[in-house]
Design an enzyme around this catalytic site. Structure first.
Site, PDB file in Angstrom:
ATOM      1  N   SER A 593       0.845  -1.194   0.000  1.00  0.00           N
ATOM      2  CA  SER A 593       0.000   0.000   0.000  1.00  0.00           C
ATOM      3  C   SER A 593       0.885   1.251   0.000  1.00  0.00           C
ATOM      4  O   SER A 593       1.638   1.474  -0.944  1.00  0.00           O
ATOM      5  CB  SER A 593      -0.960  -0.034   1.197  1.00  0.00           C
ATOM      6  OG  SER A 593      -1.982   0.914   1.059  1.00  0.00           O
ATOM      7  N   ASP A 668      -9.463  -4.635  -5.824  1.00  0.00           N
ATOM      8  CA  ASP A 668      -9.065  -3.727  -4.744  1.00  0.00           C
ATOM      9  C   ASP A 668      -9.929  -2.476  -4.823  1.00  0.00           C
ATOM     10  O   ASP A 668      -9.758  -1.632  -5.704  1.00  0.00           O
ATOM     11  CB  ASP A 668      -7.577  -3.372  -4.903  1.00  0.00           C
ATOM     12  CG  ASP A 668      -7.000  -2.660  -3.686  1.00  0.00           C
ATOM     13  OD1 ASP A 668      -7.778  -2.000  -2.964  1.00  0.00           O
ATOM     14  OD2 ASP A 668      -5.791  -2.766  -3.463  1.00  0.00           O
ATOM     15  N   HIS A 700      -7.773  -5.276  -1.271  1.00  0.00           N
ATOM     16  CA  HIS A 700      -6.514  -4.661  -0.846  1.00  0.00           C
ATOM     17  C   HIS A 700      -5.678  -5.588   0.042  1.00  0.00           C
ATOM     18  O   HIS A 700      -4.462  -5.458   0.112  1.00  0.00           O
ATOM     19  CB  HIS A 700      -6.803  -3.345  -0.118  1.00  0.00           C
ATOM     20  CG  HIS A 700      -5.620  -2.438   0.010  1.00  0.00           C
ATOM     21  ND1 HIS A 700      -4.851  -2.031  -1.057  1.00  0.00           N
ATOM     22  CD2 HIS A 700      -5.058  -1.848   1.111  1.00  0.00           C
ATOM     23  CE1 HIS A 700      -3.888  -1.235  -0.639  1.00  0.00           C
ATOM     24  NE2 HIS A 700      -3.987  -1.113   0.675  1.00  0.00           N
TER      25      HIS A 700
END
Length: 723
Positions: A593, A668, A700
């Protein structure tokens, strides 16, 4: 170079391990849960302060029970609810009590929507009569029992409903709810993700009024993604997602009077383009508190709304040159004075205000952060909280008088301490762990902090790990760019300071985050130990912009994300590369991320420092990310284009020289796969060779079935082949 030791590996721990069998960790063991800790589940402190309830599953029947235990003895007092005694209810997944504990809301068939939201079938169990009924035949969202236990409010199909148990009457408070247009009573995607709030309604203490938010997202741009599944044609998932600089939902506040059967909009003032991140009734049944935040998120008004006159009054205003964090640390006392936390003196601390918003006193002070507010003991006029006063990598539990006097550290062991207090604040359960001790759960006296009894420990896990070559973290600080940055390092067994080792760096680096913590292992930590067993040194450095070292340090990256943080990781790699035992030609970095955004930037911007990088689910261009998060730190792209473009990896692909692995889930909903697809195209057009993987229909977190095992197998092979 100056490395200051903060915490040495515990000598006894390493000595004990010297007699171990030195078994190597495997990815299969890590991701099949062999090293999972035992925890306490769904604990509820009963009103009497002497007992607590927990959710347990009977074996082998599979029945679900709510069991009540004595705090003092740990002995079971009674079984409050058992699914075996309820017709048509084989089990339930969660529970919550009414304020008087006469009714219990039971959740079943819970289905996840996004990160925090879910819907399910709910039942209400009446404790005195042992009767039960289903709230709705349809799956509902965010049900909440009224304080008197006689009603329940919930959201169905974006509309807010109330069910009156006495009359059996269902009241529909709104009728305009429609997917991707109008939402009543729960939040839109971006509020849920970035303000950590799903339920957007609240009962007053008299159970006769409900305040709720209405989101009009008709003008919010839509995002779509294919969910491939196993059918002949994929299913297109379309939802409203406001990217940086784009239109947000229009949010309105309403107060519904259940007895008068009325619902009125509340005009809060001349606000434009604003957020309402929190609503909460005060101790006064006619006074509602509302937090209103401007779009830049650097100006917050705490407003009291008189529900009778519909009149708003600003009682508190906070301003910050960067941004204001939203928390749940607002507590109203019986006289309607309130407890509030703020960073206004440069560190997060507790403040006490009167009912008009006048400061009574600052309760905590110091060059350290309050990290959790547990509550207020009105009998002894004490506040309980958690802080990092004893080193930013540790957590401790404290008590302090509401006038700021008689502060006492209740926790004794060095590491991560967290607490769950009884309803009367007479005792608390301490959750303790550190880098060499898995979680221990003990009952303590709230006045003295002394241990009353042990509740649960993870001795079986500790015994199991004696078979393995456990590589302890060595905590220290490293002086980088004028700051002493927290760091940990894991070294191979039989480490030889005269030998050269490859270095693999891990980081996240997002605003306010912390990866260097004196707590027990995550699954990633076992993976890092496995890499150390394969001859790698693994290190983690928390650079500028990370949290728990004061507002100035945390907000140093404002309007320029990915600049100072990247400089710190590059400088740390260079400095570590000068150590005799590190091979400066073999330094890699990875992250997920925000960490993937960082690792990509490091490889592209410092190709002569990093030999390889792995980026999982990275933001590659901040223009693709949502309004609330991105604009909090960068303002809008229209106002600060350089803040977006100067540090987005997609603009620096020409710098790629080393080996690069790019990974993303196709479903995601948070960091869209669009980020990776556009980075891939940029890399292709720059004729750069790299590796990549897309995990179909994974969000995610990229998990489910063997997905994590496959991902970490791929990453491990990539490291072994390229570092």
């Amino acid at each position: 170079m100056n490395f200051t030791k903060l915490l040495l590996a515990v000598t006894f721990f390493t000595t004990t391990l010297s007699f171990a069998q030195n078994k190597a960790f495997t990815l299969e063991e890590i991701w099949q849960g062999k090293f999972i800790q035992e925890r306490l589940q769904s604990l509820h402190s009963m009103n009497n302060g002497k007992e607590y309830a927990v959710l347990e599953q009977s074996s082998p029947s599979g029945d679900t029970n709510i069991e009540v235990y004595s705090y003092e003895t740990g002995e079971k007092v009674k079984t409050l609810v058992s699914s075996s005694a309820i017709n048509d209810l084989n089990s339930f997944q969660g529970y919550s009590f009414s304020k008087d504990e006469n009714r219990i809301l039971l959740s079943t068939q819970v289905e996840q929507i996004y990160r925090r939201s879910s819907q399910g079938i709910y039942y209400v169990y009446d404790v005195p009569s042992k009767g039960i009924f289903k709230v709705s035949d349809k799956k509902i969202q965010s049900p909440l029992l009224s304080p008197d236990g006689n009603k329940i409010a919930y959201v169905l199909d974006n509309n807010l409903y109330v069910l009156d148990f006495a009359s059996g009457k269902e009241i529909q408070l709104t009728d305009d709810g429609k997917k991707n247009e109008i939402i009543n009573g729960v939040t839109d995607w971006v509020y849920e993700e970035e303000f950590s709030i799903v339920r957007a309604f609240d009962w007053n203490v008299d159970s006769n009024k409900i305040a709720f938010l209405r989101f009009d997202e008709k003008e919010v741009p839509e995002f779509s993604m294919d969910v491939f599944g196993k059918a002949l044609y994929p299913n297109q998932h379309v939802f409203k997602y406001p990217k940086a600089g784009e239109k947000n939902a229009n949010v309105m506040l309403f107060v519904a009077d259940i007895e008068a059967m009325s619902s009125d909009p509340i005009k809060l003032g001349a606000y434009k383009d604003f957020y309402i991140p929190r609503i909460k009734w005060t101790a006064n049944p006619d006074i509602l508190s509302v937090q209103v935040l401007n779009r830049h998120q650097n100006n917050l008004d705490l407003i009291f709304v008189d529900a009778k006159t519909k009149t708003p009054k600003v009682v508190l205003n906070e301003k910050d040159e960067a941004y204001i964090d939203i928390t749940d640390n607002l507590t109203f006392l019986e006289d309607n004075s309130f407890i509030w936390t703020s960073e206004k003196d440069g560190f997060n601390h507790i403040y006490h205000y009167n009912e008009s918003g006048k400061l009574i006193n600052q309760v905590t002070k110091g060059l350290w952060e309050v990290t959790n507010y547990y509550g207020y003991d009105k009998k002894n006029k004490q506040i309980f909280y958690q802080s990092v006063e004893n080193s930013s990598i540790n957590r401790d539990v404290y008590a302090i008088a509401i006038d700021g006097k008689n502060k006492k550290r209740l926790s004794e062991k060095e590491g991560f301490n967290d607490a769950e207090f009884s309803a009367d604040f007479s005792v608390y359960i301490n959750y303790f762990a550190n880098a060499t001790t898995p979680y221990q759960f003990t009952l303590h006296n709230s006045k003295t902090g002394k241990v009353i009894r042990e509740i649960k420990n993870n001795t079986p896990l500790s015994q199991k790990l004696k078979q393995y070559d456990v590589r302890p973290k060595e905590f220290s600080t490293i002086d980088i760019n004028g700051e002493a940055l927290n760091m940990w390092m894991i070294k191979p067994k039989d480490f030889d300071p005269n030998k050269k080792y490859p270095l693999f760096m891990f980081q996240y680096s997002g605003p306010g985050s912390q990866m260097v913590r004196n707590t027990w292992n995550s699954a990633n930590d076992y993976w890092f130990m496995m890499l150390a067993q394969n001859g790698y040194i693994v290190a983690c450095v928390d650079g500028r912009g990370t949290g728990l070292k004061g507002a100035k340090f945390k907000k140093a990256t404002q309007n320029d994300l990915g600049n100072l943080e990247v400089q710190d990781q590059i400088a740390a790699a260079k400095q570590l590369g000068t150590l005799n035992y590190i091979d400066e030609s073999r330094i890699g970095i990875w992250g997920w991320s925000y960490g993937g955004f960082m690792s990509s930037n490091c490889l592209f911007k410092a190709p002569d420092v990093f030999k390889m990088a792995i980026a999982v689910a990275p933001v590659t261009n901040w223009r693709f990310y949502d309004t609330i998060y991105t604009e909090r730190y960068l303002k809008t792209p229209q106002e600060n284009p350089q803040g977006y473009d100067n540090n987005s990896p997609i603009n620096f692909v020409n710098g790629l020289k080393g080996k690069y692995l790019l990974v993303h889930g196709s479903a995601d909903d948070n960091v869209h796969v669009q980020n990776t697809m556009q980075l891939i195209e940029a890399l292709v057009q720059a004729n750069k060779v790299f590796d990549w993987a897309i995990y179909p229909d994974k969000n995610h977190g990229i998990y489910g079935g063997n997905t994590r095992l496959h991902l970490y197998t791929k990453m491990t092979d990539f490291i072994k082949n390229n570092l």
